[in-house]
Design an enzyme around this catalytic site. Sequence first.
Site, PDB file in Angstrom:
ATOM      1  N   ASP A 402       1.195  -8.937   1.630  1.00 24.53           N
ATOM      2  CA  ASP A 402      -0.142  -8.744   2.219  1.00 24.53           C
ATOM      3  C   ASP A 402      -0.904  -9.575   2.986  1.00 24.53           C
ATOM      4  O   ASP A 402      -1.792  -9.290   3.692  1.00 24.53           O
ATOM      5  CB  ASP A 402      -0.391 -10.104   0.767  1.00 24.53           C
ATOM      6  CG  ASP A 402       0.065  -9.756  -0.641  1.00 24.53           C
ATOM      7  OD1 ASP A 402       0.346  -8.509  -0.860  1.00 24.53           O
ATOM      8  OD2 ASP A 402       0.355 -10.612  -1.645  1.00 24.53           O
ATOM      9  N   VAL A 403      -0.478 -10.495   4.100  1.00 27.89           N
ATOM     10  CA  VAL A 403      -0.869 -11.012   5.246  1.00 27.89           C
ATOM     11  C   VAL A 403      -0.365  -9.993   6.452  1.00 27.89           C
ATOM     12  O   VAL A 403      -0.861 -10.088   7.466  1.00 27.89           O
ATOM     13  CB  VAL A 403       0.175 -12.511   5.470  1.00 27.89           C
ATOM     14  CG1 VAL A 403      -0.224 -12.894   4.583  1.00 27.89           C
ATOM     15  CG2 VAL A 403       1.782 -12.388   6.033  1.00 27.89           C
TER      16      VAL A 403
END
Lengths: 475, 103
Positions: A402-403
């Site tokens: 996600d990052v």
Amino acid sequence: MSDHILNLCYLVASVTFILGLKMLSAPATARKGNLVAAAGMSIAILGTIFLYRNTETGEYLHNYGWIFGGLVIGGIVGTLAARKVKMTAMPEMVSLFNGMGGACAALISLVEFNHISKEMSDHPNGELIQSLQPTILIIVLGLIIGSVSFSGSMIAWGKLNGKVKDYSFSGQNILNLFILAIALAAGAWLIVDPARGYLLYIILALALTYGILFVMPIGGADMPVVISLLNSFTGVAAAFGGFLYDNKVMLTGGILVGAAGTLLTILMCKAMNRSLINVLVGSFGGSKNAIASATGTQGHFKEISVSDAAMVMSYANKVIIVPGYGLAVAQAQHACHELEKILNDKGVEVVYAIHPVAGRMPGHMNVLLAEADVAYEKLEEMEQANEEFKTTDVVLILGANDVVNPAAKSDPSSPIYGMPILEVEQAKTVIVNKRSMKPGYAGIENELFFQPKTSMLFGDAKKVLQDLCAAVKMV
Amino acid sequence: MEHLLAFISNNQQIIYIVILMIFVGIEVIGRVPSVLHTPLMSGANAIHGVVVIGAIIVMGKAETDNFLALGLGFIAVILGTLNVVGGFVVTDRMLEMFKGKKK
């Protein structure tokens, strides 16, 4: 005399709490700060056991066998649990301990209420009841906050270790507010008519339910924020205990944590570029549409073999490693450091780009890599790393998802839209190590994996890194 | 209204403490780097374990034949101690990892 010494103990403890927190917020003094606060806590606890006198009767405490039994059991279990827990499970552990504190506060409220309701039935007169009303108010508030903190922390604990799944339904926020309102109304009723002792158990049940429903819909990736918030709740619950016994150290300690915890919660939200309201209300569970649309765009991804990946990295000038939760799960930090050293020997510059919320808690990756003796200067924060990706040949992503998801910048319907990310797609080549194509913790697809410059290197992070080390040595 | 004013002036000391502590709590951690968010949270978690003192008082005041109070108080002492001891030990373990980098 002993009262004065006890007050002095409490004063010393309060000062150590403040100093401890202050020292905990700077890297050089953090560890000492923790010990300072622990020393102060020991002084306060021992002082209470031996010097506390009942304000009404002037008696010292009794039941020492029970007290020490509890302290010893709690102490041994706590130490063992905290010593044995794996680095990856630290966040869960914090949540669990936090829940224990909340439960402790709630139990105190239950016992104290039984105590005063007995007093009231022994001497039923209006004046006594009126004089006890503020106490009942404090008991009720302590019970509600403590119980919410307990059940909420247990759910957060279950979510972090994967036992509890996100669950939400429409109108959940309204139902939550409704439950809270009934609990408060029941509390008000109890204060007006303290003879209705059963209301206390209704309040307990409602508060526990509220805690569960409150944390249930919040996405796993937001758990650190929730734990921090519940942490400050428990602080406030401890402060109510301080009101109850007119105990200054409980009051200062509790309020201190309540205030610091609230600020810390906000700081964590800021690190993710989101507001607290957004985290609590606009939970990940509510954005199913975005997930559906993102899965629709799935395309082809490219796989790369270990030897090819080793080749690409050996001939690069600069490699940036982006660690994520996958690295933590696989306990691959040592293998990672090994690869860094081998590449360094070949003249390749290697640094790590640390997203503020990589892993499942802020600072998770720093702790993990520090354990493997990775030099502090090699860890770059997000802003710094984002400037360097342009001049980077290879980005190696280890179990982060996600990052590095570009949807956070480009897709307003994405649940993580607005979160600052590591802009890895600016580098020349991106190699992604994951166990499978499954989406990350936020449950959303990542289009980065389907971009032409990205290649996938499937497998457990530790195994892959060890293979890479061997392969790079061969080149 | 008079009730409220009387309450405030009777509990002045406590109200002062609460207000000052709120500001101290905020000031003291105002400039924490994001790396330390987790240990700080964990340390604060251990500090609110001070609630165990309330549990000890409950326990120590209970009559020896009041088994409800004794039982609940006993559990409260265990849970509170878990919070304190576990909290400080976990925090220390996290920070131990940071120490290595300076060598």
